[in-house]
Design a protein around this motif. Sequence first.
Motif, mmCIF file in Angstrom:
data_model
loop_
_atom_site.group_PDB
_atom_site.id
_atom_site.type_symbol
_atom_site.label_atom_id
_atom_site.label_comp_id
_atom_site.label_asym_id
_atom_site.label_seq_id
_atom_site.Cartn_x
_atom_site.Cartn_y
_atom_site.Cartn_z
ATOM 1 N N PHE A 90 33.353 48.435 51.861
ATOM 2 C CA PHE A 90 32.381 47.364 52.073
ATOM 3 C C PHE A 90 32.548 46.352 50.950
ATOM 4 N N ALA A 91 32.131 45.116 51.224
ATOM 5 C CA ALA A 91 32.388 44.028 50.280
ATOM 6 C C ALA A 91 31.224 43.060 50.243
ATOM 7 N N SER A 92 31.239 42.228 49.208
ATOM 8 C CA SER A 92 30.314 41.108 49.127
ATOM 9 C C SER A 92 31.132 39.867 48.781
ATOM 10 N N GLU A 93 30.652 38.731 49.226
ATOM 11 C CA GLU A 93 31.327 37.485 48.914
ATOM 12 C C GLU A 93 30.950 37.056 47.507
ATOM 13 N N VAL A 94 31.969 36.720 46.719
ATOM 14 C CA VAL A 94 31.755 36.311 45.326
ATOM 15 C C VAL A 94 32.562 35.044 45.051
ATOM 16 N N PRO A 95 32.211 34.314 43.999
ATOM 17 C CA PRO A 95 33.042 33.173 43.598
ATOM 18 C C PRO A 95 34.405 33.665 43.088
ATOM 19 N N LEU A 96 35.403 32.828 43.190
ATOM 20 C CA LEU A 96 36.746 33.195 42.748
ATOM 21 C C LEU A 96 36.755 33.692 41.307
ATOM 22 N N GLU A 97 35.895 33.158 40.470
ATOM 23 C CA GLU A 97 35.848 33.555 39.065
ATOM 24 C C GLU A 97 35.495 35.024 38.872
ATOM 25 N N LYS A 98 34.928 35.664 39.891
ATOM 26 C CA LYS A 98 34.533 37.071 39.789
ATOM 27 C C LYS A 98 35.491 38.001 40.534
ATOM 28 N N ALA A 99 36.589 37.452 41.014
ATOM 29 C CA ALA A 99 37.559 38.235 41.776
ATOM 30 C C ALA A 99 38.281 39.253 40.890
ATOM 31 N N LEU A 100 38.664 40.363 41.502
ATOM 32 C CA LEU A 100 39.434 41.411 40.831
ATOM 33 C C LEU A 100 40.695 41.709 41.643
ATOM 34 N N LYS A 122 47.572 39.581 41.384
ATOM 35 C CA LYS A 122 47.701 39.259 39.959
ATOM 36 C C LYS A 122 46.675 38.200 39.600
ATOM 37 N N ILE A 123 46.072 38.350 38.432
ATOM 38 C CA ILE A 123 45.154 37.349 37.882
ATOM 39 C C ILE A 123 45.604 37.092 36.448
ATOM 40 N N ASP A 124 45.905 35.823 36.146
ATOM 41 C CA ASP A 124 46.506 35.518 34.848
ATOM 42 C C ASP A 124 45.927 34.251 34.254
ATOM 43 N N PRO A 125 45.100 34.305 33.262
ATOM 44 C CA PRO A 125 44.284 35.414 32.766
ATOM 45 C C PRO A 125 42.869 35.372 33.336
ATOM 46 N N ILE A 126 42.342 34.164 33.637
ATOM 47 C CA ILE A 126 40.984 34.022 34.163
ATOM 48 C C ILE A 126 41.097 33.485 35.584
ATOM 49 N N SER A 128 41.261 31.496 38.766
ATOM 50 C CA SER A 128 41.171 30.120 39.251
ATOM 51 C C SER A 128 42.271 29.973 40.293
ATOM 52 N N PRO A 129 42.255 28.929 41.111
ATOM 53 C CA PRO A 129 43.342 28.773 42.095
ATOM 54 C C PRO A 129 44.738 28.732 41.464
ATOM 55 N N GLU A 130 44.821 28.313 40.212
ATOM 56 C CA GLU A 130 46.115 28.260 39.521
ATOM 57 C C GLU A 130 46.534 29.615 38.949
ATOM 58 N N SER A 131 45.582 30.487 38.690
ATOM 59 C CA SER A 131 45.911 31.739 37.998
ATOM 60 C C SER A 131 45.702 32.999 38.837
ATOM 61 N N VAL A 132 45.350 32.837 40.110
ATOM 62 C CA VAL A 132 45.220 33.986 41.006
ATOM 63 C C VAL A 132 46.409 33.972 41.962
ATOM 64 N N PHE A 133 47.024 35.138 42.110
ATOM 65 C CA PHE A 133 48.202 35.285 42.954
ATOM 66 C C PHE A 133 47.912 36.321 44.035
ATOM 67 N N VAL A 134 48.496 36.113 45.210
ATOM 68 C CA VAL A 134 48.211 36.984 46.344
ATOM 69 C C VAL A 134 49.489 37.463 47.017
ATOM 70 N N ALA A 135 49.335 38.535 47.784
ATOM 71 C CA ALA A 135 50.360 39.001 48.720
ATOM 72 C C ALA A 135 49.817 38.746 50.116
ATOM 73 N N LEU A 154 37.632 28.518 50.121
ATOM 74 C CA LEU A 154 38.033 29.908 49.934
ATOM 75 C C LEU A 154 36.828 30.816 50.117
ATOM 76 N N ARG A 155 37.115 32.000 50.594
ATOM 77 C CA ARG A 155 36.085 33.045 50.640
ATOM 78 C C ARG A 155 36.706 34.262 49.969
ATOM 79 N N VAL A 156 36.051 34.774 48.932
ATOM 80 C CA VAL A 156 36.540 35.960 48.221
ATOM 81 C C VAL A 156 35.648 37.129 48.595
ATOM 82 N N LEU A 157 36.257 38.164 49.144
ATOM 83 C CA LEU A 157 35.537 39.387 49.483
ATOM 84 C C LEU A 157 35.839 40.433 48.410
ATOM 85 N N HIS A 158 34.843 40.696 47.594
ATOM 86 C CA HIS A 158 34.963 41.678 46.513
ATOM 87 C C HIS A 158 34.660 43.052 47.102
#
Length: 166
Positions: A90-100, A122-126, A128-135, A154-158
């Motif tokens: 299960f997940a909750s929607e969070v801002p990108l800044e809280k993504a893991l 990958k998240i490098d280091p905080i 943001s759209p520039e520092s979050v990487f996806v598969a 964007l929608r981030v599901l934590h």
Amino acid sequence: MLFAEYDRAAAVNYALKWAFSRNPNYLDFHGLGGDCTNFVSQCVFAGSGVMNYTKTFGWYYTSSSNRTPSWTGVEYFNKFFSSNQGVGPFASEVPLEKALLGDVIQFGDENYHFFHTAIITKIDPIPSPESVFVAAHSYDADYRRVASYSFDILRVLHIEGVRLPS
């Protein structure tokens, strides 16, 4: 109900292993509307180990003809994860800044039509759209920068955890 932690490392490792190939245990939906959410569902399953076998409204895949819409559909995936009170992740929607790592990102347009699902590798280091990487699948990627996608929202599901069957 019993709870378990979501194994973020297992989800990310699965994503990186299968980013440019296809697990033969699952149908490739590339020519059938896209494989992105199917791929992310596989990743989340690798990190949770539990499916929800509720007909129609659950989240499971046993074959291409025996699966729920949430396994392969962007909006259905969001609906299941953000409202699941039963067995499974299960997940909750969070801002990108809280993504893991192992969380899910969905990309949308200005009309709030979400069209693509990816998993954070990958998240490098905080965050943001520039520092979050996806598969992702459909447009296969393993460490693709979020900022490289064309999107309006964007929608981030934590992924908060996993409810286990009793």
